[in-house]
Structure formats: structure tokens, C-alpha cells
Design a protein around this motif. Structure first.
Motif, short mmCIF file in Angstrom:
data_model
loop_
_atom_site.label_atom_id
_atom_site.label_comp_id
_atom_site.label_asym_id
_atom_site.label_seq_id
_atom_site.Cartn_x
_atom_site.Cartn_y
_atom_site.Cartn_z
N VAL B 12 39.48 42.22 18.43
CA VAL B 12 41.05 42.21 18.73
C VAL B 12 41.05 41.06 18.33
CG1 VAL B 12 42.69 42.91 19.63
CG2 VAL B 12 40.69 44.04 20.23
N TYR B 21 45.04 48.95 13.10
CA TYR B 21 44.91 50.89 13.69
C TYR B 21 44.52 51.05 15.62
CZ TYR B 21 42.97 55.09 14.39
OH TYR B 21 43.20 56.42 14.20
N LYS B 23 44.00 53.45 17.78
CA LYS B 23 43.43 55.27 18.15
C LYS B 23 44.42 55.76 19.74
CE LYS B 23 41.00 59.16 17.62
NZ LYS B 23 41.56 59.56 16.29
N ARG B 25 45.65 57.86 23.56
CA ARG B 25 45.20 59.30 24.04
C ARG B 25 46.35 60.27 23.77
NH1 ARG B 25 42.06 59.53 28.67
NH2 ARG B 25 41.00 57.94 29.09
N LEU B 41 43.76 44.94 27.84
CA LEU B 41 44.24 45.46 26.28
C LEU B 41 45.51 46.07 26.21
CD1 LEU B 41 41.94 45.34 24.44
CD2 LEU B 41 41.48 47.46 24.75
N GLY B 80 47.19 49.01 27.94
CA GLY B 80 46.08 49.31 27.49
C GLY B 80 45.51 51.10 28.39
N ASP B 81 45.38 50.97 28.69
CA ASP B 81 44.95 52.52 29.53
C ASP B 81 44.76 53.53 28.60
OD1 ASP B 81 47.30 52.97 30.37
OD2 ASP B 81 46.99 53.70 32.29
N ILE B 83 44.47 53.42 25.32
CA ILE B 83 44.13 53.14 24.59
C ILE B 83 42.56 53.39 24.25
CG2 ILE B 83 43.19 51.20 22.79
CD1 ILE B 83 45.81 49.88 23.68
N ILE B 84 42.27 54.31 23.51
CA ILE B 84 41.02 55.23 23.00
C ILE B 84 40.14 54.24 21.56
CG2 ILE B 84 39.59 56.44 22.21
CD1 ILE B 84 41.96 58.39 22.81
N ALA B 85 40.74 53.61 21.00
CA ALA B 85 40.09 52.22 20.11
C ALA B 85 41.09 51.42 18.72
CB ALA B 85 39.09 53.01 19.47
N ILE B 86 40.72 50.43 18.59
CA ILE B 86 41.26 49.58 17.36
C ILE B 86 40.47 49.47 16.51
CG2 ILE B 86 42.20 47.35 17.57
CD1 ILE B 86 42.58 47.77 20.84
N ALA B 87 40.86 49.42 15.44
CA ALA B 87 40.69 48.98 14.03
C ALA B 87 40.90 48.00 14.00
CB ALA B 87 39.79 50.73 13.59
N PRO B 88 40.09 47.18 12.84
CA PRO B 88 41.14 45.95 12.43
C PRO B 88 41.68 46.93 10.73
CG PRO B 88 39.22 45.37 12.82
CD PRO B 88 39.50 46.64 13.44
#
Lengths: 82, 92
Positions: B12, B21, B23, B25, B41, B80-81, B83-88
């Protein structure tokens, strides 16, 4: 592979192909790059599978640890989609 | 800046100032420029596009219809809670 504790097990599989299943039943298959005490996980060359269907590909992905259900080593990558 | 990824959150950190990007909940996805984050997060994004996906079932045919709703925000603070996933950003 012998593990003294669950976290030793995780350290042992760093750099290997794994499947990370989330509580929402989404699966990420990729190379386990690293993880921390929260079980936050970063995967490389990850594939996202939802209900057995391939959805997306990510060069890198960060997964927030609270969503993780299990991590399992993946012996043969992509066997099911060949 | 250390460019090595030693712990997951480094991924991150390396995306600061870049488009990411997220993702979330509840079938929400966000795309925007990462300005700040912390250990929970919690995240600050700018020029954000939110995509909300809902599956509706047609009562007559029982077909599942995916519907997406889009919203834009100039600036967004994300707890932050969710959030499932973060992608560059994807590198083409």
C-alpha cells in the motif's frame, strides 16, 4: 514440512503458491509474498475466484487480514482450469 | 524510500500517489488516487469512482441480472474495516 506453531507454518510457505479463502468464500490463488501479525497478506500473480469462477488477475494484491478464512499451500497451480 | 515489500502494508505504501483499486464489503469497488493510509487501513482517496454491484432476480424468468451504479467523489475518507483487498494499478 514441520511447523512448531501456526505462524511457523505461514513463514514456511512464503514464496510458494497458496490459496487464500476469505470468509465471504472468495478465493485468491497466487504466490504468498508476505504476511503480518494481523494476517494481512500480499500475493503476487494472484487470481480471484468467486464461486469457482475466475474473475480477475492482479500482479500484486493486499488482502486485509480480518477477511481471511484460511491459507493453504497450492500444490499444482491452475490444475482445475487447464 | 525503501522499495522492498517486507510486510503486506508496504504494498500500500508503494502505491501512495498512484491510482489504486479497492474491493470493499457490500459489493462495492473504488478506484482513485491514494493520498494517505494508516495501520487500520483507513484511507484517503481523490478522484474516486465507486461502483456498486447489485444482483436482481427477474421474478418471471428467475434470471440473475447484474446492475451497477456508479458515483464519483472528489475526495473520500474510507474507514479501514470495510476494506477486503487493495490492488495497485494494473501495469499493461
Amino acid at each position: 514440512m514441520t511447523s512448531k506453531s501456526p505462524s511457523d507454518f505461514l513463514k514456511n510457505i512464503i514464496g510458494k503458491p497458496v490459496i487464500v479463502k476469505l470468509t465471504s468464500s472468495i478465493e485468491y490463488k497466487g504466490i504468498l509474498a508476505c504476511l503480518d501479525a494481523y494476517m494481512n497478506i500480499s500475493l503476487e500473480q494472484a487470481e480471484e475466484w468467486i464461486e469457482g469462477q475466475f474473475k480477475n488477475k492482479y500482479a500484486d494484491i493486499f488482502i486485509r487480514g480480518n477477511n481471511v478464512f484460511y491459507v493453504t499451500p497450492q500444490k499444482k497451480r491452475n490444475l482445475q482450469d487447464l | 524510500m525503501n522499495l522492498e515489500v517486507k510486510e503486506p502494508i508496504d504494498l500500500v505504501r508503494l502505491s501512495l500517489g498512484e491510482k489504486i483499486y479497492i474491493k470493499m464489503r457490500g459489493d462495492r469497488e473504488l478506484r482513485g488516487t491514494l493520498h494517505a493510509f494508516d495501520q487500520h487501513l483507513n484511507i484517503v482517496l481523490s478522484n474516486v469512482e465507486e461502483v456498486l454491484t447489485v444482483i436482481e432476480i427477474d421474478e418471471e424468468t428467475n434470471e440473475e441480472i447484474m446492475k451497477t451504479t456508479r458515483r464519483n467523489f472528489e475526495m473520500l475518507y474510507i474507514r479501514g474495516d470495510g476494506i477486503i483487498a487493495i490492488a495497485p494499478p494494473k501495469r499493461f
